[in-house]
Design a protein around this motif. Structure first.
Motif, PDB file in Angstrom:
ATOM      1  N   LYS A  98       0.794  -1.227   0.000  1.00  0.00           N
ATOM      2  CA  LYS A  98       0.000   0.000   0.000  1.00  0.00           C
ATOM      3  C   LYS A  98       0.826   1.275   0.000  1.00  0.00           C
ATOM      4  O   LYS A  98       0.278   2.362  -0.076  1.00  0.00           O
ATOM      5  CB  LYS A  98      -0.966  -0.004   1.184  1.00  0.00           C
ATOM      6  CG  LYS A  98      -2.051  -1.047   1.038  1.00  0.00           C
ATOM      7  CD  LYS A  98      -3.047  -0.983   2.177  1.00  0.00           C
ATOM      8  CE  LYS A  98      -4.149  -1.997   1.958  1.00  0.00           C
ATOM      9  NZ  LYS A  98      -5.209  -1.877   2.959  1.00  0.00           N
ATOM     10  N   THR A  99       2.155   1.152   0.041  1.00  0.00           N
ATOM     11  CA  THR A  99       3.011   2.340  -0.005  1.00  0.00           C
ATOM     12  C   THR A  99       3.531   2.619  -1.406  1.00  0.00           C
ATOM     13  O   THR A  99       4.112   3.668  -1.654  1.00  0.00           O
ATOM     14  CB  THR A  99       4.214   2.203   0.947  1.00  0.00           C
ATOM     15  OG1 THR A  99       5.064   1.140   0.480  1.00  0.00           O
ATOM     16  CG2 THR A  99       3.762   1.931   2.375  1.00  0.00           C
ATOM     17  N   SER A 101       3.752   3.455  -5.470  1.00  0.00           N
ATOM     18  CA  SER A 101       3.174   4.560  -6.240  1.00  0.00           C
ATOM     19  C   SER A 101       1.950   4.129  -7.055  1.00  0.00           C
ATOM     20  O   SER A 101       1.014   4.910  -7.228  1.00  0.00           O
ATOM     21  CB  SER A 101       4.230   5.195  -7.140  1.00  0.00           C
ATOM     22  OG  SER A 101       4.701   4.256  -8.091  1.00  0.00           O
ATOM     23  N   TYR A 103      -0.286   1.710  -6.262  1.00  0.00           N
ATOM     24  CA  TYR A 103      -1.411   1.566  -5.328  1.00  0.00           C
ATOM     25  C   TYR A 103      -1.924   2.931  -4.872  1.00  0.00           C
ATOM     26  O   TYR A 103      -3.138   3.166  -4.874  1.00  0.00           O
ATOM     27  CB  TYR A 103      -1.012   0.725  -4.108  1.00  0.00           C
ATOM     28  CG  TYR A 103      -2.142   0.608  -3.110  1.00  0.00           C
ATOM     29  CD1 TYR A 103      -3.078  -0.412  -3.218  1.00  0.00           C
ATOM     30  CD2 TYR A 103      -2.293   1.538  -2.086  1.00  0.00           C
ATOM     31  CE1 TYR A 103      -4.137  -0.508  -2.324  1.00  0.00           C
ATOM     32  CE2 TYR A 103      -3.352   1.452  -1.195  1.00  0.00           C
ATOM     33  CZ  TYR A 103      -4.267   0.426  -1.313  1.00  0.00           C
ATOM     34  OH  TYR A 103      -5.309   0.345  -0.434  1.00  0.00           O
ATOM     35  N   THR A 104      -1.034   3.824  -4.502  1.00  0.00           N
ATOM     36  CA  THR A 104      -1.490   5.123  -3.999  1.00  0.00           C
ATOM     37  C   THR A 104      -2.204   5.925  -5.094  1.00  0.00           C
ATOM     38  O   THR A 104      -3.169   6.640  -4.807  1.00  0.00           O
ATOM     39  CB  THR A 104      -0.329   5.943  -3.392  1.00  0.00           C
ATOM     40  OG1 THR A 104       0.709   6.112  -4.363  1.00  0.00           O
ATOM     41  CG2 THR A 104       0.237   5.261  -2.152  1.00  0.00           C
ATOM     42  N   LYS A 107      -5.690   4.189  -5.575  1.00  0.00           N
ATOM     43  CA  LYS A 107      -6.531   4.457  -4.400  1.00  0.00           C
ATOM     44  C   LYS A 107      -7.035   5.893  -4.407  1.00  0.00           C
ATOM     45  O   LYS A 107      -8.200   6.142  -4.088  1.00  0.00           O
ATOM     46  CB  LYS A 107      -5.759   4.171  -3.118  1.00  0.00           C
ATOM     47  CG  LYS A 107      -6.549   4.497  -1.849  1.00  0.00           C
ATOM     48  CD  LYS A 107      -6.324   3.506  -0.769  1.00  0.00           C
ATOM     49  CE  LYS A 107      -7.051   3.813   0.521  1.00  0.00           C
ATOM     50  NZ  LYS A 107      -8.479   3.999   0.418  1.00  0.00           N
ATOM     51  N   SER A 108      -6.183   6.836  -4.786  1.00  0.00           N
ATOM     52  CA  SER A 108      -6.619   8.241  -4.794  1.00  0.00           C
ATOM     53  C   SER A 108      -7.735   8.465  -5.819  1.00  0.00           C
ATOM     54  O   SER A 108      -8.689   9.200  -5.559  1.00  0.00           O
ATOM     55  CB  SER A 108      -5.443   9.183  -5.046  1.00  0.00           C
ATOM     56  OG  SER A 108      -4.987   9.075  -6.376  1.00  0.00           O
TER      57      SER A 108
END
Length: 116
Positions: A98-99, A101, A103-104, A107-108
């Motif tokens: 989840k850290t 790039s 995934y983030t 998710k955003s």
């Protein structure tokens, strides 16, 4: 209010049919007072009653709302090339969690365009 086409599609799906397979056997029209089913020639399935169509209102609203959200997400996601590059870098950097790039970013976009 959900469109008649959406509710008809849901009726077809509930009865093991699809719009793509049956669209040439169904004619929807708007005579100025609202949408109606003018022609129904779906083999093995009777034309839905007004109450059957009305029973798909809530599900139809959900389908249409989610379709708008999906379209918005598509415009905000990066291209496949960029997403794959992010995944490659995340794997190379040991950030396939989840850290990372990728995934983030995903998710955003999902958080900004929630389906509820």
């Amino acid at each position: 209010m959900a469109m008649l086409k959406t509710k008809v599609e849901l009726y077809l799906i509930a009865n093991s049919k699809t719009w793509d397979a049956e669209k040439n056997n169904i004619k929807l029209v708007n005579d100025g007072s609202g949408d109606t089913i003018e022609t129904w020639n779906v083999s093995g399935l009777s034309k839905p009653t007004d109450s059957e169509i009305a029973s798909y209102e809530t599900a139809g609203n959900t389908v249409e709302s989610n379709s708008v959200i999906d379209s918005k997400r598509i415009t905000e996601y990066l291209s496949w090339n960029e997403q794959l590059d992010k995944l490659w870098h995340d794997i190379d950097d040991g950030k396939l969690d989840k850290t990372g790039s990728w995934y983030t970013h995903i998710k955003s976009v999902k958080d900004a365009n929630s389906k509820g």
